[in-house]
Write an enzyme that holds these catalytic residues in place. Structure first.
Site, PDB file in Angstrom:
ATOM      1  N   THR A 194       0.820  -1.213   0.000  1.00 21.75           N
ATOM      2  CA  THR A 194       0.000   0.000   0.000  1.00 21.75           C
ATOM      3  C   THR A 194       0.862   1.275   0.000  1.00 21.75           C
ATOM      4  O   THR A 194       0.389   2.321  -0.399  1.00 21.75           O
ATOM      5  CB  THR A 194      -0.944   0.056   1.226  1.00 21.75           C
ATOM      6  OG1 THR A 194      -0.237  -0.450   2.357  1.00 21.75           O
ATOM      7  CG2 THR A 194      -2.161  -0.791   1.041  1.00 21.75           C
ATOM      8  N   SER A 219       8.397   4.629   6.233  1.00 21.84           N
ATOM      9  CA  SER A 219       7.443   5.284   7.121  1.00 21.84           C
ATOM     10  C   SER A 219       7.759   5.079   8.597  1.00 21.84           C
ATOM     11  O   SER A 219       8.815   5.476   9.063  1.00 21.84           O
ATOM     12  CB  SER A 219       6.034   4.791   6.780  1.00 21.84           C
ATOM     13  OG  SER A 219       5.081   5.510   7.494  1.00 21.84           O
ATOM     14  N   HIS A 220       6.886   4.415   9.316  1.00 20.21           N
ATOM     15  CA  HIS A 220       7.034   4.259  10.760  1.00 20.21           C
ATOM     16  C   HIS A 220       7.807   3.007  11.136  1.00 20.21           C
ATOM     17  O   HIS A 220       7.987   2.733  12.320  1.00 20.21           O
ATOM     18  CB  HIS A 220       5.634   4.191  11.371  1.00 20.21           C
ATOM     19  CG  HIS A 220       4.783   3.188  10.661  1.00 20.21           C
ATOM     20  ND1 HIS A 220       4.239   3.467   9.418  1.00 20.21           N
ATOM     21  CD2 HIS A 220       4.444   1.930  10.942  1.00 20.21           C
ATOM     22  CE1 HIS A 220       3.584   2.399   9.000  1.00 20.21           C
ATOM     23  NE2 HIS A 220       3.691   1.447   9.903  1.00 20.21           N
ATOM     24  N   ASP A 225       5.620  10.605  12.460  1.00 17.46           N
ATOM     25  CA  ASP A 225       6.325   9.335  12.268  1.00 17.46           C
ATOM     26  C   ASP A 225       7.606   9.508  11.451  1.00 17.46           C
ATOM     27  O   ASP A 225       8.045  10.622  11.171  1.00 17.46           O
ATOM     28  CB  ASP A 225       5.411   8.312  11.601  1.00 17.46           C
ATOM     29  CG  ASP A 225       5.147   8.626  10.144  1.00 17.46           C
ATOM     30  OD1 ASP A 225       5.157   9.820   9.786  1.00 17.46           O
ATOM     31  OD2 ASP A 225       4.955   7.681   9.347  1.00 17.46           O
ATOM     32  N   ASP A 265       8.554   9.349   8.348  1.00 18.03           N
ATOM     33  CA  ASP A 265       8.600  10.194   7.149  1.00 18.03           C
ATOM     34  C   ASP A 265       7.666  11.391   7.221  1.00 18.03           C
ATOM     35  O   ASP A 265       7.467  12.092   6.221  1.00 18.03           O
ATOM     36  CB  ASP A 265       8.298   9.354   5.906  1.00 18.03           C
ATOM     37  CG  ASP A 265       6.904   8.755   5.947  1.00 18.03           C
ATOM     38  OD1 ASP A 265       6.408   8.490   7.064  1.00 18.03           O
ATOM     39  OD2 ASP A 265       6.308   8.564   4.879  1.00 18.03           O
ATOM     40  N   ASP A 267       4.348  11.775   7.735  1.00 16.82           N
ATOM     41  CA  ASP A 267       2.975  11.866   7.232  1.00 16.82           C
ATOM     42  C   ASP A 267       1.918  11.498   8.269  1.00 16.82           C
ATOM     43  O   ASP A 267       0.748  11.767   8.074  1.00 16.82           O
ATOM     44  CB  ASP A 267       2.793  11.065   5.927  1.00 16.82           C
ATOM     45  CG  ASP A 267       3.128   9.600   6.075  1.00 16.82           C
ATOM     46  OD1 ASP A 267       3.585   9.188   7.162  1.00 16.82           O
ATOM     47  OD2 ASP A 267       2.953   8.865   5.076  1.00 16.82           O
ATOM     48  N   ARG A 268       2.345  10.876   9.374  1.00 18.18           N
ATOM     49  CA  ARG A 268       1.360  10.529  10.397  1.00 18.18           C
ATOM     50  C   ARG A 268       1.368  11.552  11.531  1.00 18.18           C
ATOM     51  O   ARG A 268       2.344  12.284  11.695  1.00 18.18           O
ATOM     52  CB  ARG A 268       1.675   9.168  11.002  1.00 18.18           C
ATOM     53  CG  ARG A 268       1.514   8.032  10.033  1.00 18.18           C
ATOM     54  CD  ARG A 268       1.715   6.703  10.719  1.00 18.18           C
ATOM     55  NE  ARG A 268       1.365   5.643   9.787  1.00 18.18           N
ATOM     56  CZ  ARG A 268       1.146   4.376  10.126  1.00 18.18           C
ATOM     57  NH1 ARG A 268       1.259   4.026  11.396  1.00 18.18           N
ATOM     58  NH2 ARG A 268       0.821   3.480   9.230  1.00 18.18           N
ATOM     59  N   LYS A 275      -0.832  12.036   3.215  1.00 17.50           N
ATOM     60  CA  LYS A 275      -1.237  12.487   4.538  1.00 17.50           C
ATOM     61  C   LYS A 275      -0.124  13.354   5.087  1.00 17.50           C
ATOM     62  O   LYS A 275       1.007  13.280   4.612  1.00 17.50           O
ATOM     63  CB  LYS A 275      -1.583  11.331   5.447  1.00 17.50           C
ATOM     64  CG  LYS A 275      -0.500  10.312   5.628  1.00 17.50           C
ATOM     65  CD  LYS A 275      -1.074   9.061   6.283  1.00 17.50           C
ATOM     66  CE  LYS A 275      -0.082   7.937   6.274  1.00 17.50           C
ATOM     67  NZ  LYS A 275      -0.655   6.682   5.828  1.00 17.50           N
TER      68      LYS A 275
HETATM   69  C1  G1P Z   1      -1.006   0.913   7.509  1.00 19.01           C
HETATM   70  C2  G1P Z   1      -2.265   1.622   7.932  1.00 19.01           C
HETATM   71  C3  G1P Z   1      -2.894   2.295   6.743  1.00 19.01           C
HETATM   72  C4  G1P Z   1      -1.873   3.234   6.102  1.00 19.01           C
HETATM   73  C5  G1P Z   1      -0.596   2.475   5.794  1.00 19.01           C
HETATM   74  C6  G1P Z   1       0.496   3.410   5.307  1.00 19.01           C
HETATM   75  O1  G1P Z   1      -1.306  -0.055   6.555  1.00 19.01           O
HETATM   76  O2  G1P Z   1      -3.188   0.750   8.539  1.00 19.01           O
HETATM   77  O3  G1P Z   1      -4.036   2.997   7.146  1.00 19.01           O
HETATM   78  O4  G1P Z   1      -2.383   3.798   4.944  1.00 19.01           O
HETATM   79  O5  G1P Z   1      -0.115   1.829   6.955  1.00 19.01           O
HETATM   80  O6  G1P Z   1       0.852   4.340   6.260  1.00 19.01           O
HETATM   81  P1  G1P Z   1      -1.541  -1.583   6.903  1.00 19.01           P
HETATM   82  O7  G1P Z   1      -0.310  -2.063   7.627  1.00 19.01           O
HETATM   83  O8  G1P Z   1      -2.741  -1.636   7.807  1.00 19.01           O
HETATM   84  O9  G1P Z   1      -1.782  -2.240   5.572  1.00 19.01           O
HETATM   85 ZN    ZN Z   2       4.609   7.494   7.340  1.00 20.20          ZN
END
Ligand code: G1P
Ligand code: ZN
Length: 550
Positions: free
Chosen positions: A18, A117-118, A284, A286, A288-289, A383
């Site tokens: 995603t 990301s995180h 987070d 990068d 965006d959170r 985001k």
């Molecule tokens: C997770 C979050 C989702 C977000 C994604 C990227 O994905 O639940 O809302 O868009 O990180 O930051 P997931 O691990 O649930 O697929």
């Molecule tokens: Zn992120």
């Protein structure tokens, strides 16, 4: 400049999830791995030819381990693939929302963002890469699918032999025939923020003694938060904690939630309630959170989206009102209630930011959000963590109430969608798949069934037809809805890198203000029991507690 064609053996596992391709650093460091994926991106976006004349790309990342090396590799490959110019954030840094901002502002062909990301960083942590298109948003599935297909058939990649480019001074140089411009990673973004929010009002709020603590978690937002909060808005030095980006995020897990942002949580929930700052926030890896806290008070991301929507016109950039709101399916329906009152549409999309982009490009939504600490608007196509913090500051500056008071007044007006997410991390993949199959297998007998006070109204495997491009996304999570608006959702994470992560999303609607102060876990206990019963969670996973409760 001599272009070198390097033979490779293609990889089979470069399927972007995603949010791009995420793997352990060691995988990215293995011979040809990053190169193969980058060539697959270039072949896809340039149609197996050289880049179109004048093509400009944006490049930057969250500063995690391997960021600088990856930038050098990508720059050499961009030159060999005919790219005319690359805008690189100084030090190789660009937060994800800032990259989106720069792509849009300079109308570039697209951009490459280096981030997981995180996810934790460092030599044993994760690395990631994703391509964003000219609207500033993550590439749509038809591009990421094509990149994946290409990554599996490549037999060579293109690069040039050239020394590393200096990343630390703003300015420009050439690499092969390509121009490299090192840009200030903060300036364009800060200017955009100043155009959206009432900086004067926020400065006055801060000047009146309002106290704020922003935890950058040793990730990318440190320099952004210092510039915007401390320099432009006059918050005292020290407002930003953990403000120096580190390649391993100081050994932490840069995810702004109640578990991982422990230092901030301790400050906001200290024994002397009145000693806590008025607003606590974190972002987070990068940028965006976001997480928003008041004194001893947690604003769920679902509520944050709804509260921002209900108060949006207080911010100059949103004074004309909202075109619509979008939320991901597992996000609570709190925003739907605000949209209903405002008379604007509310869209329910699959998890992942890319689904919002089409709606925003078509002018159908202004605000969007996810329960996973993601909130944003059409100002960029990602985001945006600091944006959400600034929106809250703008609202607080205008309303002069505490964070908690704003939430309670919101619930009194709209009712409260009590919400929690339970994550079970690092499950064996087959066990997690078994839980999902178990729940789905119960669907046929569920509708109309009673569990104590709860009666099942519907259950389905969520699918979504994009209203703009007609594309269909199936298998987006198992929903069980109850007559009173309560809901349980089961979903497997698409971003984890170790085994499988099962997410259980729980939501109950409480209209009665007398019951708005309840503890969420207590209020949701009945639904939690139903979720466990339906999924045979304990028997199948051997787990008795979630890894993370949000
Ligand atoms: C997770 C979050 C989702 C977000 C994604 C990227 O994905 O639940 O809302 O868009 O990180 O930051 P997931 O691990 O649930 O697929
Ligand atoms: Zn992120």
């Amino acid at each position: 400049m001599t272009i070198r064609i390097v033979a490779t053996t293609p990889f089979n596992d470069q399927k972007p999830g995603t949010s791009g391709l995420r793997k352990k650093v060691a995988v990215f460091q293995s011979s040809g791995y990053l190169e193969n994926f980058v060539q697959a991106i270039f072949d896809t976006i340039f149609d197996n030819a050289a880049a179109p004349p004048g093509c400009t790309l944006v490049l930057g990342g969250d500063g995690r381990y391997f960021n600088r090396e990856a930038i050098q590799i990508i720059l050499r490959m961009a030159a060999a693939n005919g790219v005319a110019k690359v805008l690189v954030g100084q030090g190789g840094i660009l937060s994800t929302p800032a990259a989106s901002c720069v792509i849009r502002k300079y109308a570039t062909f697209g951009g490459i963002i280096l981030s997981a990301s995180h996810n934790p960083g460092g030599p044993d942590g994760d690395f990631g890469i994703k391509y964003n298109t000219d609207n500033g948003g993550p590439a749509p599935e038809k591009i990421t699918d094509a990149v994946f297909a290409r990554s599996r058939e490549l037999t060579s990649y293109r690069t040039v032999d050239a020394p590393d480019v200096g990343l630390d001074q703003v300015g420009s140089c050439t690499l092969g025939g390509m121009r490299v411009e090192i840009i200030d990673p903060v300036a364009d973004y800060a200017e955009l923020m100043e155009s959206l929010f009432d900086f004067g009002a926020i400065r006055a709020l801060i000047g009146s003694g309002f106290r704020l603590c922003f935890d950058a978690m040793h990730a990318v937002t440190g320099p952004y938060a210092r510039e915007i909060l401390e320099r432009r808005l006059g918050a005292p030095a020290g407002t930003v904690i953990n403000g120096v980006p580190l390649p391993d995020f100081g050994g932490g897990h840069p995810d702004p939630n109640l578990t991982y942002a422990g230092q901030l949580v301790a400050i906001m929930y200290g024994p002397d309630r009145n000693a806590a700052p008025d607003l606590g926030a974190a972002s987070d890896g990068d940028g965006d959170r976001n997480m928003i806290l008041g004194r001893h008070f947690f604003v769920t991301p679902s509520d944050s989206l709804a509260i921002i929507a209900a108060n949006a016109t207080l911010a100059p950039g949103y004074a004309a009102g909202l075109a619509g709101i979008a939320r991901s399916m597992p996000t609570s329906a709190a925003a739907d209630r605000v949209a209903g009152k405002l008379g604007v549409p509310c869209y329910e999309t699959p998890t992942g930011w890319k689904f919002f982009g089409n709606l925003m490009d078509a002018g159908k939504v202004t605000l969007c959000g996810e329960e996973s600490f993601g909130t944003g608007s059409s100002h960029v196509r990602e985001k945006d963590g600091l944006w959400a913090v600034l929106f809250w500051l703008n609202i607080l500056a205008k309303r002069r109430l505490s964070v908690e008071e704003i939430a309670h007044r919101h619930w009194a007006e709209f009712g409260r969608n009590i919400y929690s997410r339970h994550d079970y991390e690092a499950l064996p993949s087959d066990v997690a798949a078994g839980v999902m199959a178990q729940v789905k297998g119960r669907f046929a007998e569920l509708t109309g069934r009673r569990f104590g006070d709860y009666r099942v109204k519907f259950c389905d495997d969520f699918s979504y037809t994009d209203p703009i491009d007609g594309s269909l996304s199936t298998g987006q999570g198992l929903r069980i809805g109850f007559d009173d608006g309560s809901r349980i959702v089961f979903r497997l994470s698409g971003t984890g890198t170790e085994g499988a992560t099962l997410r259980i999303y729980l939501e109950a609607f409480e209209p009665d203000p007398a019951r708005h102060r309840v503890d969420a876990q207590q209020a949701l206990a009945g639904l939690i029991d139903i979720a466990h019963e339906l999924s045979q969670l304990k028997q199948r996973t051997g787990r008795t507690q979630p890894t993370v409760i949000t």
